[in-house]
Structure formats: structure tokens, C-alpha cells
Scaffold this motif. Structure first.
Motif, short mmCIF file in Angstrom:
data_model
loop_
_atom_site.label_atom_id
_atom_site.label_comp_id
_atom_site.label_asym_id
_atom_site.label_seq_id
_atom_site.Cartn_x
_atom_site.Cartn_y
_atom_site.Cartn_z
N SER A 13 -10.38 -1.12 16.45
CA SER A 13 -11.54 -1.07 15.54
C SER A 13 -11.72 0.31 14.94
CB SER A 13 -12.80 -1.49 16.29
OG SER A 13 -12.67 -2.78 16.81
N GLY A 14 -11.59 1.33 15.75
CA GLY A 14 -11.76 2.69 15.25
C GLY A 14 -10.70 3.07 14.23
N THR A 15 -9.45 2.76 14.54
CA THR A 15 -8.37 3.06 13.60
C THR A 15 -8.52 2.27 12.31
OG1 THR A 15 -6.91 3.41 15.50
CG2 THR A 15 -5.85 3.18 13.37
N GLY A 16 -8.86 0.99 12.43
CA GLY A 16 -9.05 0.15 11.24
C GLY A 16 -10.20 0.66 10.38
N PHE A 17 -11.31 1.05 11.01
CA PHE A 17 -12.46 1.55 10.26
C PHE A 17 -12.11 2.82 9.49
CE2 PHE A 17 -16.35 4.13 9.97
CZ PHE A 17 -17.14 3.27 9.23
N VAL A 18 -11.45 3.76 10.18
CA VAL A 18 -11.08 5.02 9.52
C VAL A 18 -10.10 4.77 8.38
CG1 VAL A 18 -9.86 7.20 9.89
CG2 VAL A 18 -11.57 6.46 11.53
N MET A 19 -9.12 3.89 8.58
CA MET A 19 -8.13 3.63 7.53
C MET A 19 -8.77 2.89 6.34
SD MET A 19 -4.68 2.83 9.72
CE MET A 19 -3.64 2.66 8.28
N GLU A 20 -9.72 2.00 6.60
CA GLU A 20 -10.42 1.32 5.50
C GLU A 20 -11.23 2.32 4.68
OE1 GLU A 20 -10.62 -1.78 4.24
OE2 GLU A 20 -9.42 -2.87 5.71
N LYS A 21 -11.84 3.29 5.36
CA LYS A 21 -12.66 4.29 4.67
C LYS A 21 -11.81 5.27 3.86
CE LYS A 21 -17.16 4.55 5.52
NZ LYS A 21 -18.11 4.35 4.46
N LEU A 22 -10.68 5.70 4.45
CA LEU A 22 -9.92 6.81 3.86
C LEU A 22 -8.76 6.39 2.96
CD1 LEU A 22 -9.80 9.27 6.89
CD2 LEU A 22 -11.41 9.24 4.97
N THR A 23 -8.30 5.15 3.06
CA THR A 23 -7.14 4.74 2.26
C THR A 23 -7.51 3.56 1.38
OG1 THR A 23 -6.28 3.16 3.87
CG2 THR A 23 -5.57 5.45 4.11
N SER A 24 -6.64 3.29 0.43
CA SER A 24 -6.84 2.12 -0.43
C SER A 24 -5.75 1.07 -0.16
CB SER A 24 -6.81 2.56 -1.91
OG SER A 24 -5.58 3.17 -2.20
N LEU A 25 -5.21 1.10 1.06
CA LEU A 25 -4.18 0.13 1.43
C LEU A 25 -4.77 -1.26 1.55
CD1 LEU A 25 -2.31 2.16 4.21
CD2 LEU A 25 -1.53 1.73 1.88
N ASN A 26 -3.89 -2.26 1.50
CA ASN A 26 -4.28 -3.65 1.67
C ASN A 26 -4.85 -3.83 3.09
OD1 ASN A 26 -4.43 -6.41 1.99
ND2 ASN A 26 -2.38 -6.81 1.17
N SER A 27 -5.88 -4.65 3.24
CA SER A 27 -6.55 -4.85 4.53
C SER A 27 -5.61 -5.43 5.59
CB SER A 27 -7.76 -5.76 4.37
OG SER A 27 -8.75 -5.10 3.62
N LEU A 28 -4.67 -6.31 5.17
CA LEU A 28 -3.71 -6.85 6.13
C LEU A 28 -2.76 -5.77 6.64
CD1 LEU A 28 -2.85 -10.34 4.57
CD2 LEU A 28 -4.25 -9.84 6.58
N LEU A 29 -2.37 -4.86 5.76
CA LEU A 29 -1.51 -3.74 6.16
C LEU A 29 -2.26 -2.80 7.10
CD1 LEU A 29 1.28 -2.52 5.74
CD2 LEU A 29 0.38 -1.28 3.79
N ILE A 30 -3.54 -2.59 6.84
CA ILE A 30 -4.36 -1.75 7.71
C ILE A 30 -4.52 -2.42 9.08
CG2 ILE A 30 -6.71 -0.88 8.08
CD1 ILE A 30 -6.83 -0.31 5.08
#
Length: 180
Positions: free
Chosen positions: A58-75
Motif C-alpha cells: 500500500s505504501g509503495t503503491g500510494f507513493v508511486m501513484e502520487k509521484l509518477t504518471s504510470l499506468n495503475s496496473l503497472l504500479i
């Protein structure tokens, strides 16, 4: 991407909060819960590892969603791999050594029988004193009584002959000198 009417960022944040709260509760109630999870801990289910995985994912996913514009499935895939690697490292380098160290520091009183030590508090006639037994794992000080009810002075080397209710029954040792 949305799931259950919430953004992935919101779901990761919920997972992080819930994982953190459950981890905190598990720390507080671990003695009580240990008995409940003992049946399951022989399998792959270890509450510490599961809660760590949920929190890290959850922590890694939250940070990557906030900081990157990658696809959610890739995140989600990246967060899952990261959490698996970190939980595996946690298990191998922290939890397994801790469980082994806990067992290796214990001793049974019966293991002291036949060991050589030194009197640190004089053992009076028909009374109790204290002896120090040195070993690789450290020093052990135990209450002691003379086997033949004689005075054994402080500094005398002794041999543990018997153990009764946690009290060592000792006799003076006249073998080779030991250094403490």
C-alpha cells in the motif's frame, strides 16, 4: 483507474492506514494472538509477514501513484514485486535470525550439572551461598548449597554435583585451575 468507486490512490491509502493499525494492534496483542495463529504459523501464514506485505504494498503503491504518471496496473505490479522482495528480506535477515537467537540464549538448569564454577558468596555450613559458572554464552550466578554441609569459602572452585529445586548442590573441585 478506479476500483469499487475509489481511485487506486485512495485504496492504497486505506490499505496503508488499515495495515498500520493492524500492525500496531498485533504488536500490542501479540502474546494473546500468538496462540490463535500458532496453528496457522506452521504453514506459510505468518501475521508479521502478511501485515508487512500489506503495508509495504500500500505504501509503495500510494507513493508511486502520487509521484509518477504510470499506468495503475503497472504500479500495482511494481508495488507487489517490491513488497515481496522487502518482506522476503525481512524474513530472511530479521525474523529467522531472531527466532534462532531466542532459542540459543536459553539453558536448562539440568545442563549445569557437572560444570565447574567459582563461589562468589561463601556457602556456610547448612546454608546457602552463590556460585558463578562461566561459559561461552555468558556467566550464570545461581544459589548453591554444599553437598556435604561443609563451609565453602568465597573464591573456591566448585563442581556442580546435583540440582534440587533450582539450587545447585556443589562440592569443592580439586582439578586443574580455571580462570574466570
Amino acid at each position: 483507474m478506479e476500483l469499487f468507486g475509489n481511485t487506486m490512490e485512495t485504496l492504497y491509502l486505506y490499505g496503508l492506514i488499515i495495515g498500520g493499525i493492524l500492525t500496531f494492534l498485533y504488536i500490542l496483542l501479540s502474546d494473546i494472538l500468538e496462540g490463535i495463529f500458532e496453528v496457522l504459523s506452521d504453514s506459510l501464514f505468518n501475521p508479521t509477514l502478511v501485515l508487512s506485505f500489506i503495508t509495504l504494498l500500500s505504501g509503495t503503491g500510494f507513493v508511486m501513484e502520487k509521484l509518477t504518471s504510470l499506468n495503475s496496473l503497472l504500479i500495482l505490479a511494481g508495488s507487489t514485486v517490491t513488497a515481496l522482495v522487502l518482506v522476503t528480506l525481512l524474513n530472511i535477515f530479521v525474523l529467522v535470525p531472531l527466532s534462532s537467537a531466542e532459542e540459543s540464549n536459553t539453558y536448562a538448569v539440568e545442563d549445569l550439572q557437572g560444570r565447574i564454577g567459582k563461589v562468589i558468596i561463601t556457602i556456610p555450613v547448612d546454608g546457602y551461598g552463590e556460585v558463578l559458572i562461566s561459559g561461552n554464552g555468558g556467566n550464570i550466578a545461581k544459589a548453591a548449597k554444599s553437598l556435604d554441609n561443609t563451609l565453602i569459602k568465597e573464591g573456591t572452585e566448585i563442581l556442580v554435583i546435583d540440582i534440587d529445586n533450582g539450587v545447585l548442590h556443589v562440592a569443592p573441585y580439586e582439578g586443574a585451575s580455571i580462570h574466570m
